[in-house]
Each structure stands twice: as C-alpha cells, then as structure tokens.
Scaffold this motif. Structure first.
Motif, PDB file in Angstrom:
ATOM      1  N   ASP A   1     -10.460   4.484   3.803  1.00 18.58           N
ATOM      2  CA  ASP A   1      -9.992   5.027   5.081  1.00 18.58           C
ATOM      3  C   ASP A   1      -9.110   3.947   5.709  1.00 18.58           C
ATOM      4  O   ASP A   1      -9.589   3.039   6.370  1.00 18.58           O
ATOM      5  N   PHE A   2      -7.814   4.057   5.452  1.00 23.74           N
ATOM      6  CA  PHE A   2      -6.874   3.030   5.888  1.00 23.74           C
ATOM      7  C   PHE A   2      -6.772   2.926   7.409  1.00 23.74           C
ATOM      8  O   PHE A   2      -6.368   1.895   7.923  1.00 23.74           O
ATOM      9  N   SER A   3      -7.175   3.952   8.131  1.00 25.05           N
ATOM     10  CA  SER A   3      -7.094   3.903   9.595  1.00 25.05           C
ATOM     11  C   SER A   3      -8.145   2.970  10.196  1.00 25.05           C
ATOM     12  O   SER A   3      -8.053   2.603  11.359  1.00 25.05           O
ATOM     13  N   GLN A   4      -9.146   2.595   9.407  1.00 26.74           N
ATOM     14  CA  GLN A   4     -10.231   1.755   9.910  1.00 26.74           C
ATOM     15  C   GLN A   4     -10.037   0.266   9.632  1.00 26.74           C
ATOM     16  O   GLN A   4     -10.839  -0.555  10.077  1.00 26.74           O
ATOM     17  N   LEU A   5      -8.989  -0.083   8.864  1.00 22.43           N
ATOM     18  CA  LEU A   5      -8.801  -1.465   8.427  1.00 22.43           C
ATOM     19  C   LEU A   5      -7.346  -1.880   8.586  1.00 22.43           C
ATOM     20  O   LEU A   5      -6.438  -1.057   8.465  1.00 22.43           O
TER      21      LEU A   5
ATOM     22  N   MET B   1       0.832  -1.206   0.000  1.00 27.83           N
ATOM     23  CA  MET B   1       0.000   0.000   0.000  1.00 27.83           C
ATOM     24  C   MET B   1       0.870   1.261   0.000  1.00 27.83           C
ATOM     25  O   MET B   1       0.570   2.234  -0.686  1.00 27.83           O
ATOM     26  N   TYR B   2       1.951   1.224   0.744  1.00 28.81           N
ATOM     27  CA  TYR B   2       2.879   2.357   0.800  1.00 28.81           C
ATOM     28  C   TYR B   2       3.496   2.628  -0.570  1.00 28.81           C
ATOM     29  O   TYR B   2       3.522   3.763  -1.046  1.00 28.81           O
ATOM     30  N   VAL B   3       3.964   1.578  -1.226  1.00 24.78           N
ATOM     31  CA  VAL B   3       4.565   1.722  -2.552  1.00 24.78           C
ATOM     32  C   VAL B   3       3.528   2.225  -3.552  1.00 24.78           C
ATOM     33  O   VAL B   3       3.796   3.126  -4.352  1.00 24.78           O
TER      34      VAL B   3
END
Length: 153
Positions: A98-102, A47-49
């Motif tokens: 929303d990556f903070s939720q998963l 995901m970062y890449v």
C-alpha cells in the motif's frame, strides 16, 4: 533498466507554508529537506518505472533498476554518469504494498537494494560492480510482518 535520474538542481528550492493567520508564506528549504525531497523523487521514479513495466506483461516477475545521475568528476570539469542506487522489485511483493502508507524511501526496505545515503539524505556514488554483491547480502524487511504489527498497534 538503466534509469537516468533528474538532477537535484531540478527539485524546487522553496516550499509554501501556511502561517497561523492562514496566509501563504514562501520559504527556502533547508539542505536536508531538499535532499529528502530528491531522495523521495528518485525512489518514486523507480517505483513508477517498475509499475509500468509490470503492467506491460504478466510474465515479468522482477524489475531491476540501476539509477544514475550526471555529476562533475572531481578530477575534471566533465560530468560523468554516477550510479546512486540499485534495486530489484519483485512483482509478488510489489503488488501487495500500500504505497499510500509509506514514503518511497521506506518502500525500498522491502526490496533487495543497495544505495549509500547519509541520514541527511545525501547520496554517495556507488560502484555497480560491488553493488550486486552488497545487495545480495542485504536482509529485506518483511512487509507482511510490518502490516501485522501496524494493525496491532
């Protein structure tokens, strides 16, 4: 993108816990916890890449990542590149999440992907030649539906 992953041996084998008295306690992770941390790490790297690549140009609509690690081949003592997953991120969906939720493992369900991981988070090697076919037959989860259901419940 061909992504060379860190080895599972690079993941810390201990965790810090707070006791009921408020003191720190350092404990060994279970093998399942260690493999879960590794899975979240390597999917998080994807995901970062992808995020970095999407940020380089608005013209990029998809990022495909094939991730591999070095493992000792059963027939020799020589490490070889062995693929663990293939994922195709679409910009349109990637920008909604929303990556903070998963967890990073959960995020994979919303994108076309192929990996072979047990319930205890043990990755099995995949063959890229067949991974593309298997990935195309995968039905992804609907993120908009996921958000709608989550808001109701």
């Amino acid at each position: 993108v061909n992504l060379d992953l860190p080895e599972i041996e690079d993941v810390p084998k201990q965790k810090v816990a707070i006791t009921s008295t408020g003191k720190k306690s350092i404990r060994q992770k279970s093998q399942t916890d260690l493999r879960s941390d590794y899975a979240n790490c390597v999917f998080g790297l994807a995901m970062y890449v992808a995020d970095i690549i999407f940020n380089t140009s608005l013209q990029i609509s998809e990022v495909e990542i094939a991730a591999f690690t070095q493992r000792i081949d059963n027939n020799s003592a020589v490490p070889s590149n062995q693929y663990l997953y293939l994922v195709n991120f679409s910009r349109n969906l990637f920008s909604k999440i929303d990556f903070s939720q998963l967890s990073s493992i959960q995020v994979m369900d919303f994108f076309n992907h192929y990996f072979n991981m047990t319930k205890s988070f043990d990755f099995k090697t995949i063959e890229l030649s067949s991974a593309y076919t298997k990935m195309k037959s995968f039905i992804t989860a609907d993120y908009d539906e996921f958000i709608r259901v989550r808001a109701l419940g």
